[in-house]
Design a protein around this motif. Structure first.
Motif, PDB file in Angstrom:
ATOM      1  N   UNK A  76      42.763  57.741 141.020  1.00 55.97           N
ATOM      2  CA  UNK A  76      41.713  58.239 140.130  1.00 55.97           C
ATOM      3  C   UNK A  76      40.593  57.222 139.909  1.00 55.97           C
ATOM      4  N   UNK A  77      40.531  56.194 140.763  1.00 56.97           N
ATOM      5  CA  UNK A  77      39.475  55.176 140.641  1.00 56.97           C
ATOM      6  C   UNK A  77      38.216  55.643 141.362  1.00 56.97           C
ATOM      7  N   UNK A 104      44.485  47.736 137.871  1.00 55.80           N
ATOM      8  CA  UNK A 104      44.122  48.367 139.142  1.00 55.80           C
ATOM      9  C   UNK A 104      42.616  48.550 139.245  1.00 55.80           C
ATOM     10  N   UNK A 105      41.989  48.980 138.161  1.00 53.74           N
ATOM     11  CA  UNK A 105      40.540  49.181 138.201  1.00 53.74           C
ATOM     12  C   UNK A 105      39.812  47.850 138.392  1.00 53.74           C
ATOM     13  N   UNK A 106      40.340  46.791 137.805  1.00 53.66           N
ATOM     14  CA  UNK A 106      39.710  45.476 137.988  1.00 53.66           C
ATOM     15  C   UNK A 106      39.849  45.023 139.446  1.00 53.66           C
ATOM     16  N   UNK A 107      41.016  45.235 140.035  1.00 50.67           N
ATOM     17  CA  UNK A 107      41.205  44.883 141.443  1.00 50.67           C
ATOM     18  C   UNK A 107      40.291  45.725 142.339  1.00 50.67           C
ATOM     19  N   UNK A 108      40.100  46.986 141.959  1.00 53.26           N
ATOM     20  CA  UNK A 108      39.216  47.860 142.733  1.00 53.26           C
ATOM     21  C   UNK A 108      37.770  47.396 142.647  1.00 53.26           C
ATOM     22  N   UNK A 109      37.363  46.921 141.478  1.00 54.67           N
ATOM     23  CA  UNK A 109      35.990  46.395 141.344  1.00 54.67           C
ATOM     24  C   UNK A 109      35.796  45.183 142.248  1.00 54.67           C
ATOM     25  N   UNK A 169      41.786  57.440 149.627  1.00 54.50           N
ATOM     26  CA  UNK A 169      43.172  57.019 149.436  1.00 54.50           C
ATOM     27  C   UNK A 169      44.021  57.699 150.503  1.00 54.50           C
ATOM     28  N   UNK A 170      44.938  56.923 151.101  1.00 55.16           N
ATOM     29  CA  UNK A 170      45.776  57.424 152.189  1.00 55.16           C
ATOM     30  C   UNK A 170      47.233  57.215 151.798  1.00 55.16           C
ATOM     31  N   UNK A 171      47.963  58.279 151.462  1.00 55.51           N
ATOM     32  CA  UNK A 171      49.397  58.137 151.181  1.00 55.51           C
ATOM     33  C   UNK A 171      50.213  58.231 152.458  1.00 55.51           C
TER      34      UNK A 171
END
Length: 430
Positions: free
Chosen positions: A206-207, A19-24, A214-216
């Protein structure tokens, strides 16, 4: 002592790393998106809409597999309705992108400005947020709506749908990424996160530093879980325990038409009415008519059966007043005028949508002033609380909080602002 199974821990750690890699990658893509012209954005949105319409059979095949899996696991009918795609719903998804393309581009809009006495020229301009994360349940149309609104407002989007819609979402995101790539734009502007475990939700929430908001979107459990764990700024959306108050000054035929529409049009969505409140002054006359109309429409009514014997009420408990049924069920209560209605809504409402039916203008104004909700309607169905109905195009969600955005969230809700100051050598004195 709590023992963590090593394979579970490793799996969650691997998901968090992914997830963090996709966020980067999304962060890098967002820098390019912020510089796109309105024409580039609109052309891409229209191309994505055409792809979705043209590939409807592929989308429906994937969706059928998702629904089949949901049936096998005992998925509730209300969730299956949210999951289900039809040719008409797919055309609606494509139409939503076309509507967003037709909307004014908020990026670069000057929302404030002035020239100071010292000659400095100030402008407050709308700018993209950057990277938007969306967590949602079942509804694959949110996948496309989320991309469309994020992209038009210059943002990259990380989409974390539910595992129940994984196949549908994979096809839809694949088509969107094709449209981006064909125009030389970064595919990472739209990315689908893994959905097999809750670990991806936690990692997204938490990224901090990579994800800007973030929108839930979903039920209370999902929203509370995201907000309570988030270090990224979160916007709460969607829980809709909506009420309609039938005042003594109402046209009862009009009230019945509004109630039946608000309850039965599409029971599984958040703007559905879940509680009807009737003014005690007219309850003896109005209640039998209202209850009969709702029951004739297939609605199960939960209320004080002792107060209205023989009218088919299911005895209500306190839990019914807090319930977001999302089904053909509704709670029924008699209240003492506007004061009683407002008190009931204050105790049990979720701040989404509240409505009154009355021909008394003074009472309507009092109700709209006193009720604390994102939308308050007079003599209209709660079903109108919707971004498209409000003229915003496809919505990202309906915010029930008070900071940054409230109510249906369209393009402008996915922007921030920055001050641009033009000078000519000015310096500040002591």
């Amino acid at each position: 002592m709590t023992v963590v199974h090593p394979t579970v821990a490793a799996s969650d750690e691997a998901v968090a790393h992914e997830v963090r890699e996709l966020a980067r990658r999304a962060k890098a893509a967002s820098r390019r998106l912020a510089l796109l012209s309105t024409a580039q954005k609109n052309e891409t949105l229209l191309a994505a809409a055409d792809k979705i319409a043209a590939r409807a059979e592929d989308i429906l095949a994937a969706n059928a597999l998702d629904e089949e899996a949901g049936t096998a696991t005992g998925m509730a009918e209300s969730l299956k309705d949210r999951l289900r795609l039809t040719p008409a719903r797919i055309e609606g998804v494509a139409s939503g992108l076309r509507q967003v393309a037709a909307l004014p581009d908020p990026v670069g809009e000057v929302v404030d400005g002035r020239t100071l006495p010292n000659g400095l020229q100030l402008r407050q301009e709308r700018v993209p947020l950057g990277v938007v994360g969306i967590v949602y349940e079942a509804r694959p149309n949110v996948t496309v709506d989320g991309f469309g609104l994020a992209f038009k407002s210059g943002n990259a989007v990380l989409l974390r749908g539910s595992a129940s819609a994984a196949r549908s979402n994979e096809v839809l995101v694949g088509l969107v990424r094709e449209a981006l790539a064909e125009r030389g734009l970064p595919e990472d502007a739209a990315q689908l996160l893994p959905s097999a475990s809750h670990a991806s939700v936690v990692a997204l929430a938490q990224a901090r530093g990579l994800v800007d908001v973030i929108i839930p979107r979903g039920g209370a459990g999902l929203i509370n879980a995201v907000v309570s764990q988030a270090t990224v700024p979160a916007i709460e959306t969607g829980v809709g325990n909506c009420h309609i108050f039938v005042h003594a000054g109402a046209d009862f035929d009009q009230a019945i038409t509004i109630l039946v529409n608000a309850k039965t049009r599409r029971p599984s969505v958040c703007n559905t009415v879940e509680t009807v409140l009737v003014d005690r002054a007219v309850a003896d006359v109005a209640a039998p008519k209202i209850l009969a109309a709702l029951q004739d429409a297939g609605v199960t009514v939960h209320g004080d059966a002792g107060a209205f014997p023989g009218l088919g009420l299911v005895p209500a408990t306190e839990a019914d007043w807090a319930q977001e049924y999302l089904s053909l069920d509704i709670a029924f209560a008699v209240v003492d005028g506007v004061d009683g209605a407002v008190a009931h809504i204050e105790q049990w409402g979720t701040g989404h949508t509240e409505a009154i039916v009355t021909n008394d203008l003074a009472v309507a104004r009092e109700f709209t002033a006193r009720v604390d909700a994102a939308a308050v309607l007079v003599n209209a169905s709660t079903a109108f609380t919707d971004g498209e109905q409000f003229g915003l195009g496809a919505e990202i969600g309906i915010s029930t909080q008070k900071l940054h955005a409230r109510g249906p969230m369209g393009l402008s809700a996915l922007t921030s602002t920055k001050w641009v100051v033009w000078g000519d050598g000015q310096v500040r004195g002591v």
